[in-house]
Motif scaffolding. Structure first.
Motif, PDB file in Angstrom:
ATOM      1  N   TYR A   5       0.870  -1.173   0.000  1.00  0.00           N
ATOM      2  CA  TYR A   5       0.000   0.000   0.000  1.00  0.00           C
ATOM      3  C   TYR A   5       0.908   1.225   0.000  1.00  0.00           C
ATOM      4  O   TYR A   5       1.723   1.414   0.912  1.00  0.00           O
ATOM      5  CB  TYR A   5      -0.899   0.004   1.238  1.00  0.00           C
ATOM      6  CG  TYR A   5      -1.878  -1.142   1.286  1.00  0.00           C
ATOM      7  CD1 TYR A   5      -3.191  -0.982   0.849  1.00  0.00           C
ATOM      8  CD2 TYR A   5      -1.491  -2.394   1.758  1.00  0.00           C
ATOM      9  CE1 TYR A   5      -4.094  -2.043   0.885  1.00  0.00           C
ATOM     10  CE2 TYR A   5      -2.378  -3.458   1.797  1.00  0.00           C
ATOM     11  CZ  TYR A   5      -3.677  -3.273   1.357  1.00  0.00           C
ATOM     12  OH  TYR A   5      -4.561  -4.332   1.396  1.00  0.00           O
ATOM     13  N   ILE A  31      -2.855   4.316  -2.290  1.00  0.00           N
ATOM     14  CA  ILE A  31      -3.629   5.017  -1.265  1.00  0.00           C
ATOM     15  C   ILE A  31      -3.662   6.489  -1.672  1.00  0.00           C
ATOM     16  O   ILE A  31      -2.667   7.204  -1.553  1.00  0.00           O
ATOM     17  CB  ILE A  31      -2.993   4.847   0.130  1.00  0.00           C
ATOM     18  CG1 ILE A  31      -2.970   3.372   0.527  1.00  0.00           C
ATOM     19  CG2 ILE A  31      -3.743   5.667   1.173  1.00  0.00           C
ATOM     20  CD1 ILE A  31      -4.335   2.717   0.602  1.00  0.00           C
ATOM     21  N   ASP A  37      -8.223   8.168   1.256  1.00  0.00           N
ATOM     22  CA  ASP A  37      -8.038   6.726   1.447  1.00  0.00           C
ATOM     23  C   ASP A  37      -7.302   6.414   2.748  1.00  0.00           C
ATOM     24  O   ASP A  37      -7.552   5.384   3.382  1.00  0.00           O
ATOM     25  CB  ASP A  37      -7.239   6.135   0.281  1.00  0.00           C
ATOM     26  CG  ASP A  37      -8.005   6.127  -1.024  1.00  0.00           C
ATOM     27  OD1 ASP A  37      -9.215   6.420  -1.003  1.00  0.00           O
ATOM     28  OD2 ASP A  37      -7.394   5.827  -2.072  1.00  0.00           O
ATOM     29  N   HIS A  38      -6.385   7.310   3.131  1.00  0.00           N
ATOM     30  CA  HIS A  38      -5.567   7.052   4.320  1.00  0.00           C
ATOM     31  C   HIS A  38      -6.377   7.152   5.610  1.00  0.00           C
ATOM     32  O   HIS A  38      -5.910   6.730   6.669  1.00  0.00           O
ATOM     33  CB  HIS A  38      -4.391   8.026   4.373  1.00  0.00           C
ATOM     34  CG  HIS A  38      -4.786   9.471   4.444  1.00  0.00           C
ATOM     35  ND1 HIS A  38      -5.554  10.093   3.480  1.00  0.00           N
ATOM     36  CD2 HIS A  38      -4.529  10.428   5.383  1.00  0.00           C
ATOM     37  CE1 HIS A  38      -5.740  11.351   3.802  1.00  0.00           C
ATOM     38  NE2 HIS A  38      -5.139  11.581   4.956  1.00  0.00           N
ATOM     39  N   GLU A  42     -10.545   0.520   6.612  1.00  0.00           N
ATOM     40  CA  GLU A  42      -9.785  -0.642   6.152  1.00  0.00           C
ATOM     41  C   GLU A  42      -8.286  -0.367   6.204  1.00  0.00           C
ATOM     42  O   GLU A  42      -7.516  -1.178   6.730  1.00  0.00           O
ATOM     43  CB  GLU A  42     -10.193  -1.010   4.725  1.00  0.00           C
ATOM     44  CG  GLU A  42      -9.457  -2.227   4.185  1.00  0.00           C
ATOM     45  CD  GLU A  42      -9.889  -2.590   2.777  1.00  0.00           C
ATOM     46  OE1 GLU A  42      -9.281  -3.518   2.202  1.00  0.00           O
ATOM     47  OE2 GLU A  42     -10.822  -1.954   2.247  1.00  0.00           O
ATOM     48  N   PHE A  43      -7.882   0.794   5.693  1.00  0.00           N
ATOM     49  CA  PHE A  43      -6.457   1.113   5.723  1.00  0.00           C
ATOM     50  C   PHE A  43      -6.005   1.422   7.149  1.00  0.00           C
ATOM     51  O   PHE A  43      -4.883   1.089   7.538  1.00  0.00           O
ATOM     52  CB  PHE A  43      -6.144   2.295   4.804  1.00  0.00           C
ATOM     53  CG  PHE A  43      -4.678   2.607   4.722  1.00  0.00           C
ATOM     54  CD1 PHE A  43      -3.800   1.716   4.133  1.00  0.00           C
ATOM     55  CD2 PHE A  43      -4.167   3.785   5.255  1.00  0.00           C
ATOM     56  CE1 PHE A  43      -2.434   1.985   4.067  1.00  0.00           C
ATOM     57  CE2 PHE A  43      -2.812   4.067   5.195  1.00  0.00           C
ATOM     58  CZ  PHE A  43      -1.941   3.161   4.600  1.00  0.00           C
ATOM     59  N   LEU A  46      -4.699  -1.414   9.007  1.00  0.00           N
ATOM     60  CA  LEU A  46      -3.354  -1.830   8.617  1.00  0.00           C
ATOM     61  C   LEU A  46      -2.303  -0.853   9.109  1.00  0.00           C
ATOM     62  O   LEU A  46      -1.194  -1.242   9.477  1.00  0.00           O
ATOM     63  CB  LEU A  46      -3.261  -1.940   7.088  1.00  0.00           C
ATOM     64  CG  LEU A  46      -4.200  -2.925   6.397  1.00  0.00           C
ATOM     65  CD1 LEU A  46      -4.095  -2.768   4.887  1.00  0.00           C
ATOM     66  CD2 LEU A  46      -3.865  -4.349   6.807  1.00  0.00           C
ATOM     67  N   SER A  47      -2.641   0.430   9.078  1.00  0.00           N
ATOM     68  CA  SER A  47      -1.696   1.486   9.437  1.00  0.00           C
ATOM     69  C   SER A  47      -2.372   2.454  10.401  1.00  0.00           C
ATOM     70  O   SER A  47      -3.036   3.399   9.969  1.00  0.00           O
ATOM     71  CB  SER A  47      -1.232   2.234   8.179  1.00  0.00           C
ATOM     72  OG  SER A  47      -0.401   3.322   8.509  1.00  0.00           O
ATOM     73  N   VAL A  52       1.774   5.647   4.649  1.00  0.00           N
ATOM     74  CA  VAL A  52       2.333   4.663   3.729  1.00  0.00           C
ATOM     75  C   VAL A  52       3.853   4.742   3.821  1.00  0.00           C
ATOM     76  O   VAL A  52       4.393   5.776   4.227  1.00  0.00           O
ATOM     77  CB  VAL A  52       1.870   4.929   2.275  1.00  0.00           C
ATOM     78  CG1 VAL A  52       0.378   4.755   2.149  1.00  0.00           C
ATOM     79  CG2 VAL A  52       2.296   6.317   1.785  1.00  0.00           C
ATOM     80  N   LYS A  56       1.388  -5.707   3.367  1.00  0.00           N
ATOM     81  CA  LYS A  56       0.587  -6.821   3.879  1.00  0.00           C
ATOM     82  C   LYS A  56       1.273  -8.122   3.481  1.00  0.00           C
ATOM     83  O   LYS A  56       1.586  -8.347   2.312  1.00  0.00           O
ATOM     84  CB  LYS A  56      -0.834  -6.791   3.327  1.00  0.00           C
ATOM     85  CG  LYS A  56      -1.723  -7.902   3.905  1.00  0.00           C
ATOM     86  CD  LYS A  56      -3.079  -7.967   3.235  1.00  0.00           C
ATOM     87  CE  LYS A  56      -4.007  -6.913   3.767  1.00  0.00           C
ATOM     88  NZ  LYS A  56      -5.393  -7.085   3.232  1.00  0.00           N
ATOM     89  N   THR A  64       4.477  -2.081   9.041  1.00  0.00           N
ATOM     90  CA  THR A  64       4.777  -0.685   8.769  1.00  0.00           C
ATOM     91  C   THR A  64       6.284  -0.520   8.944  1.00  0.00           C
ATOM     92  O   THR A  64       6.978  -1.474   9.278  1.00  0.00           O
ATOM     93  CB  THR A  64       4.012   0.253   9.722  1.00  0.00           C
ATOM     94  OG1 THR A  64       4.391  -0.046  11.081  1.00  0.00           O
ATOM     95  CG2 THR A  64       2.506   0.080   9.577  1.00  0.00           C
TER      96      THR A  64
END
Length: 208
Positions: A5, A31, A37-38, A42-43, A46-47, A52, A56, A64
């Motif tokens: 990402y 992203i 998007d950030h 969902e993102f 992950l973060s 970014v 994954k 990260t």
């Protein structure tokens, strides 16, 4: 499969190049910050910081920290040449310069371009930028001295540390002046630019 990402002109560039060099199957997900998007749930899972790159892993977990990704991908396929294997004489030097770039160069660069995040006083922004640029330039001069008359940081053979450092060097606000003062660094960056994995990553990121 690994999923990166990222977005253009970010630290995802070096990770993208490392993925390409490693030979592992991967895909890239953009992203788009302009679309928020950030900030999506969902993102965010992950973060947590909304930053970014994020990598994954095949088991669905996320990494990260771009320098950690570089080390991981180098160890994933030692034959790819991204880093010396554990136990080799060059391994400590590889880790040193990769972490030096992440902890010093990258942070100075962020202070320069995002100075407002590093002071609560709007009148202090120019001072933050001036200090950050001085730090970044001094640190790159240290890298230049370390390279010396070698092609790359570790000698005749490139590594992920060169890709990572070259990425940040090319974020300098005055690259021509930097390279005029740091010819060894310029030579190393030119060598990195010719790597096929870097050319592939650059078609997306446009970092060079």
């Amino acid at each position: 499969m690994h999923t990166l990402y990222t977005r253009p002109e970010t630290g995802g560039f070096a990770v993208h190049a490392a993925l390409e060099q490693s030979g592992t199957e991967y895909k890239v997900v953009t992203i788009d910050k302009s679309k928020g998007d950030h900030r999506g749930a969902e993102f965010g899972a992950l973060s947590p910081l909304g930053q970014v790159p994020v990598l994954k892993l095949p088991d669905g977990t996320a990494m990260t920290e771009s320098a950690a990704m570089m080390i991981y991908l180098g160890d994933l396929n030692l034959e790819a040449g991204l880093g010396p294997p554990p136990g080799s004489a060059l391994r400590p030097h590889y880790l040193r310069w990769l972490v030096f770039s992440a902890a010093n160069l990258y942070m100075a660069d962020l202070r320069y371009y995002y100075a407002d995040r590093h002071t609560s006083d709007p009148a202090g922004i120019d001072g933050v930028k001036t200090s950050a640029l001085a730090d970044l330039t001094k640190q790159l001069e240290i890298v230049d001295q370390a390279i010396g008359d070698q092609p790359f940081l570790l000698g005749d053979t490139w590594s992920g540390a060169d890709i990572y450092t070259a990425m940040i060097a090319n974020w300098h606000p005055d690259v021509p002046a930097l390279f005029a003062a740091c010819r060894n660094l310029e030579r190393m960056c030119n060598g990195v630019r010719e790597l096929e994995c870097v050319k592939t990553a650059n078609r997306y990121h446009k970092s060079f």
